[in-house]
Design a protein around this motif. Structure first.
Motif, PDB file in Angstrom:
ATOM      1  N   ARG A   6      49.694 -10.272   1.909  1.00 38.87           N
ATOM      2  CA  ARG A   6      50.173 -11.131   0.772  1.00 38.87           C
ATOM      3  C   ARG A   6      49.838 -10.326  -0.344  1.00 38.87           C
ATOM      4  NH1 ARG A   6      49.482 -16.677   3.098  1.00 38.87           N
ATOM      5  NH2 ARG A   6      47.167 -16.200   2.582  1.00 38.87           N
ATOM      6  N   ALA A   7      48.595 -10.027  -0.726  1.00 41.75           N
ATOM      7  CA  ALA A   7      48.036  -9.130  -1.839  1.00 41.75           C
ATOM      8  C   ALA A   7      48.800  -7.991  -1.969  1.00 41.75           C
ATOM      9  CB  ALA A   7      46.423  -9.128  -1.766  1.00 41.75           C
ATOM     10  N   ALA A   8      48.877  -7.181  -0.752  1.00 36.21           N
ATOM     11  CA  ALA A   8      49.795  -5.886  -0.956  1.00 36.21           C
ATOM     12  C   ALA A   8      51.177  -6.209  -1.422  1.00 36.21           C
ATOM     13  CB  ALA A   8      49.453  -5.264   0.277  1.00 36.21           C
ATOM     14  N   PHE A   9      51.719  -7.064  -0.773  1.00 37.71           N
ATOM     15  CA  PHE A   9      53.121  -7.223  -1.254  1.00 37.71           C
ATOM     16  C   PHE A   9      53.284  -7.701  -3.003  1.00 37.71           C
ATOM     17  CE2 PHE A   9      56.614 -10.452  -2.026  1.00 37.71           C
ATOM     18  CZ  PHE A   9      57.751  -9.407  -1.752  1.00 37.71           C
ATOM     19  N   ALA A  10      52.359  -8.580  -3.309  1.00 35.71           N
ATOM     20  CA  ALA A  10      52.212  -9.109  -4.701  1.00 35.71           C
ATOM     21  C   ALA A  10      51.874  -7.638  -5.731  1.00 35.71           C
ATOM     22  CB  ALA A  10      51.287 -10.153  -4.933  1.00 35.71           C
ATOM     23  N   LEU A  11      51.200  -7.183  -5.082  1.00 37.08           N
ATOM     24  CA  LEU A  11      50.887  -5.785  -5.994  1.00 37.08           C
ATOM     25  C   LEU A  11      52.060  -4.800  -6.059  1.00 37.08           C
ATOM     26  CD1 LEU A  11      47.255  -4.903  -5.038  1.00 37.08           C
ATOM     27  CD2 LEU A  11      48.118  -5.603  -7.365  1.00 37.08           C
ATOM     28  N   SER A  12      52.575  -4.423  -5.126  1.00 34.57           N
ATOM     29  CA  SER A  12      53.769  -3.573  -4.729  1.00 34.57           C
ATOM     30  C   SER A  12      54.913  -4.122  -5.788  1.00 34.57           C
ATOM     31  CB  SER A  12      54.284  -3.332  -3.557  1.00 34.57           C
ATOM     32  OG  SER A  12      54.615  -4.627  -2.875  1.00 34.57           O
ATOM     33  N   ASP A  31      42.447  -7.108 -11.950  1.00 35.27           N
ATOM     34  CA  ASP A  31      41.186  -7.514 -11.418  1.00 35.27           C
ATOM     35  C   ASP A  31      40.771  -7.665  -9.845  1.00 35.27           C
ATOM     36  OD1 ASP A  31      38.496  -8.937 -11.407  1.00 35.27           O
ATOM     37  OD2 ASP A  31      39.428 -10.822 -12.006  1.00 35.27           O
ATOM     38  N   ASP A  32      40.089  -6.957  -9.348  1.00 31.16           N
ATOM     39  CA  ASP A  32      39.637  -6.918  -7.898  1.00 31.16           C
ATOM     40  C   ASP A  32      40.934  -6.853  -7.048  1.00 31.16           C
ATOM     41  OD1 ASP A  32      37.552  -6.191  -6.506  1.00 31.16           O
ATOM     42  OD2 ASP A  32      36.593  -8.026  -6.721  1.00 31.16           O
ATOM     43  N   PRO A  33      42.016  -5.934  -7.205  1.00 30.35           N
ATOM     44  CA  PRO A  33      43.183  -6.102  -6.498  1.00 30.35           C
ATOM     45  C   PRO A  33      43.198  -5.698  -4.764  1.00 30.35           C
ATOM     46  CG  PRO A  33      43.334  -3.941  -7.747  1.00 30.35           C
ATOM     47  CD  PRO A  33      41.740  -4.780  -8.105  1.00 30.35           C
ATOM     48  N   ILE A  34      42.057  -5.092  -4.595  1.00 31.36           N
ATOM     49  CA  ILE A  34      42.024  -4.581  -3.301  1.00 31.36           C
ATOM     50  C   ILE A  34      41.073  -5.313  -2.465  1.00 31.36           C
ATOM     51  CG2 ILE A  34      43.314  -2.563  -3.405  1.00 31.36           C
ATOM     52  CD1 ILE A  34      40.761  -1.293  -3.573  1.00 31.36           C
ATOM     53  N   PHE A  45      46.578   2.574  -2.218  1.00 37.33           N
ATOM     54  CA  PHE A  45      46.882   1.938  -3.523  1.00 37.33           C
ATOM     55  C   PHE A  45      46.220   2.673  -4.706  1.00 37.33           C
ATOM     56  CE2 PHE A  45      45.274  -1.322  -6.719  1.00 37.33           C
ATOM     57  CZ  PHE A  45      46.533  -1.617  -7.044  1.00 37.33           C
ATOM     58  N   LEU A  46      44.987   3.080  -4.665  1.00 37.87           N
ATOM     59  CA  LEU A  46      44.175   3.912  -5.354  1.00 37.87           C
ATOM     60  C   LEU A  46      44.883   5.326  -5.623  1.00 37.87           C
ATOM     61  CD1 LEU A  46      40.359   3.211  -4.647  1.00 37.87           C
ATOM     62  CD2 LEU A  46      41.882   2.108  -6.255  1.00 37.87           C
ATOM     63  N   ASP A  47      45.498   5.956  -4.761  1.00 39.09           N
ATOM     64  CA  ASP A  47      46.204   7.173  -4.983  1.00 39.09           C
ATOM     65  C   ASP A  47      47.496   6.981  -5.812  1.00 39.09           C
ATOM     66  OD1 ASP A  47      44.582   8.741  -3.517  1.00 39.09           O
ATOM     67  OD2 ASP A  47      45.494   8.546  -1.767  1.00 39.09           O
ATOM     68  N   TYR A  48      48.047   5.562  -5.440  1.00 47.76           N
ATOM     69  CA  TYR A  48      49.226   5.200  -6.213  1.00 47.76           C
ATOM     70  C   TYR A  48      48.884   4.859  -7.844  1.00 47.76           C
ATOM     71  CZ  TYR A  48      53.146   2.641  -8.260  1.00 47.76           C
ATOM     72  OH  TYR A  48      54.160   2.230  -8.960  1.00 47.76           O
ATOM     73  N   LEU A  49      47.681   4.420  -7.856  1.00 49.66           N
ATOM     74  CA  LEU A  49      47.177   4.122  -9.241  1.00 49.66           C
ATOM     75  C   LEU A  49      46.992   5.517 -10.066  1.00 49.66           C
ATOM     76  CD1 LEU A  49      44.918   1.061  -9.239  1.00 49.66           C
ATOM     77  CD2 LEU A  49      47.076   1.132 -10.101  1.00 49.66           C
TER      78      LEU A  49
END
Length: 100
Positions: A6-12, A31-34, A45-49
């Motif tokens: 759910r967190a990965a989906f919301a971030l994407s 704030d502490d996304p992963i 995710f860090l590569d995407y950022l």
């Protein structure tokens, strides 16, 4: 669906909307996304950022209490040199700094 999924989906969804918005500010506060995401997706995710910071000219503020994630983030973004900054916040009590 797990908490991490759910967190990965919301971030994407958030990042896709931010990247495509023409009037979005060039600043992303996270704030502490992963915290609940597995290691492979955390690395992706860090590569995407990193791609966002370099190719979309976005400034990223990334907060975490996890020293392992903070260290990984610093290694992934260290190539930015003087443009990369780390700020450590320490909570102080009446007896002095609180160390976890």
């Amino acid at each position: 669906m797990s908490i991490g999924q759910r967190a990965a989906f919301a971030l994407s969804v958030f990042l896709a909307m931010n990247r495509s918005a023409t009037s979005a500010p060039p600043v992303i506060l996270i704030d502490d996304p992963i915290a609940h995401i597995d290691d492979l997706n955390a690395l992706s995710f860090l590569d995407y950022l990193r791609d966002l910071a370099v190719n979309s000219n976005r400034q990223i503020f990334f907060a975490t209490a996890d020293t392992r994630i903070a260290s990984l983030f610093a290694r992934k973004f260290g190539f930015l040199g003087e443009s990369f900054r780390t700020i450590q916040l320490v909570r102080e009590s009446a007896a002095g700094p609180v160390v976890n």
